[in-house]
Design a protein around this motif. Structure first.
Motif, PDB file in Angstrom:
ATOM      1  N   ILE A   1       0.909  -1.289  -0.023  1.00 35.41           N
ATOM      2  CA  ILE A   1      -0.113  -0.154  -0.056  1.00 35.41           C
ATOM      3  C   ILE A   1       0.957   1.093   0.133  1.00 35.41           C
ATOM      4  O   ILE A   1       0.440   2.260  -0.758  1.00 35.41           O
ATOM      5  N   ILE A   2       1.899   1.063   0.873  1.00 35.97           N
ATOM      6  CA  ILE A   2       2.963   2.354   0.916  1.00 35.97           C
ATOM      7  C   ILE A   2       3.352   2.511  -0.463  1.00 35.97           C
ATOM      8  O   ILE A   2       3.747   3.570  -1.088  1.00 35.97           O
ATOM      9  N   LEU A   3       4.131   1.616  -0.994  1.00 40.06           N
ATOM     10  CA  LEU A   3       4.662   1.556  -2.232  1.00 40.06           C
ATOM     11  C   LEU A   3       3.769   1.848  -3.545  1.00 40.06           C
ATOM     12  O   LEU A   3       4.049   2.883  -4.430  1.00 40.06           O
ATOM     13  N   SER A   4       2.536   1.594  -3.454  1.00 39.94           N
ATOM     14  CA  SER A   4       1.622   1.931  -4.570  1.00 39.94           C
ATOM     15  C   SER A   4       1.359   3.392  -4.289  1.00 39.94           C
ATOM     16  O   SER A   4       1.198   4.148  -5.301  1.00 39.94           O
ATOM     17  N   SER A   5       1.153   3.695  -3.114  1.00 41.29           N
ATOM     18  CA  SER A   5       0.683   5.369  -2.810  1.00 41.29           C
ATOM     19  C   SER A   5       1.849   6.240  -3.176  1.00 41.29           C
ATOM     20  O   SER A   5       1.648   7.278  -3.710  1.00 41.29           O
ATOM     21  N   LEU A   6       3.008   5.690  -2.962  1.00 42.11           N
ATOM     22  CA  LEU A   6       4.239   6.466  -3.527  1.00 42.11           C
ATOM     23  C   LEU A   6       4.195   6.855  -4.797  1.00 42.11           C
ATOM     24  O   LEU A   6       4.647   7.468  -5.469  1.00 42.11           O
ATOM     25  N   PHE A   7       4.086   5.569  -5.643  1.00 40.88           N
ATOM     26  CA  PHE A   7       3.905   5.491  -7.011  1.00 40.88           C
ATOM     27  C   PHE A   7       2.833   6.490  -7.572  1.00 40.88           C
ATOM     28  O   PHE A   7       3.123   7.083  -8.530  1.00 40.88           O
ATOM     29  N   LEU A   8       1.756   6.338  -7.030  1.00 33.92           N
ATOM     30  CA  LEU A   8       0.778   7.420  -7.582  1.00 33.92           C
ATOM     31  C   LEU A   8       1.018   8.700  -7.293  1.00 33.92           C
ATOM     32  O   LEU A   8       0.764   9.672  -8.093  1.00 33.92           O
TER      33      LEU A   8
ATOM     34  N   GLY B   1       3.380  14.284 -10.197  1.00 33.24           N
ATOM     35  CA  GLY B   1       4.495  15.466 -10.232  1.00 33.24           C
ATOM     36  C   GLY B   1       4.588  16.011 -11.663  1.00 33.24           C
ATOM     37  O   GLY B   1       4.063  15.474 -12.683  1.00 33.24           O
ATOM     38  N   GLU B   2       5.138  17.362 -11.522  1.00 30.62           N
ATOM     39  CA  GLU B   2       5.338  17.923 -12.823  1.00 30.62           C
ATOM     40  C   GLU B   2       6.881  17.836 -13.055  1.00 30.62           C
ATOM     41  O   GLU B   2       7.650  18.352 -12.317  1.00 30.62           O
ATOM     42  N   THR B   3       7.053  18.009 -14.246  1.00 31.33           N
ATOM     43  CA  THR B   3       8.655  17.977 -14.779  1.00 31.33           C
ATOM     44  C   THR B   3       8.957  19.522 -14.955  1.00 31.33           C
ATOM     45  O   THR B   3       8.091  20.083 -15.354  1.00 31.33           O
TER      46      THR B   3
END
Length: 74
Positions: free
Chosen positions: A5-12, A17-19
């Protein structure tokens, strides 16, 4: 399970983010009249830096090539 869950939330969150956009493409500081330097993209007879030829070509293109009112049959 908690790690997933933590890994998927970090991915989302990373996907939101904006480059940075402060670095434009190559040659963006040159005017359009300067051309690209590639012969394939230049019109035969036109020389890079020719402001009068550039504006005449744009006027002709706008009038004859992209003006739908002059191309429609009446």
């Amino acid at each position: 399970m908690k790690a997933a869950i933590i890994l998927s939330s970090l991915f989302l969150l990373a996907a939101c983010g904006e480059t940075r956009q402060d670095k434009a493409g190559v040659g963006s500081d040159k005017p359009a009249v300067a051309g690209t330097g590639v012969a394939v993209y230049t019109d035969p007879g036109w020389k890079a830096g020719d402001q009068a030829g550039w504006s005449n070509h744009l006027k002709a293109r706008a009038h004859y090539g992209q003006n739908d009112h002059s191309r429609t049959s009446k």
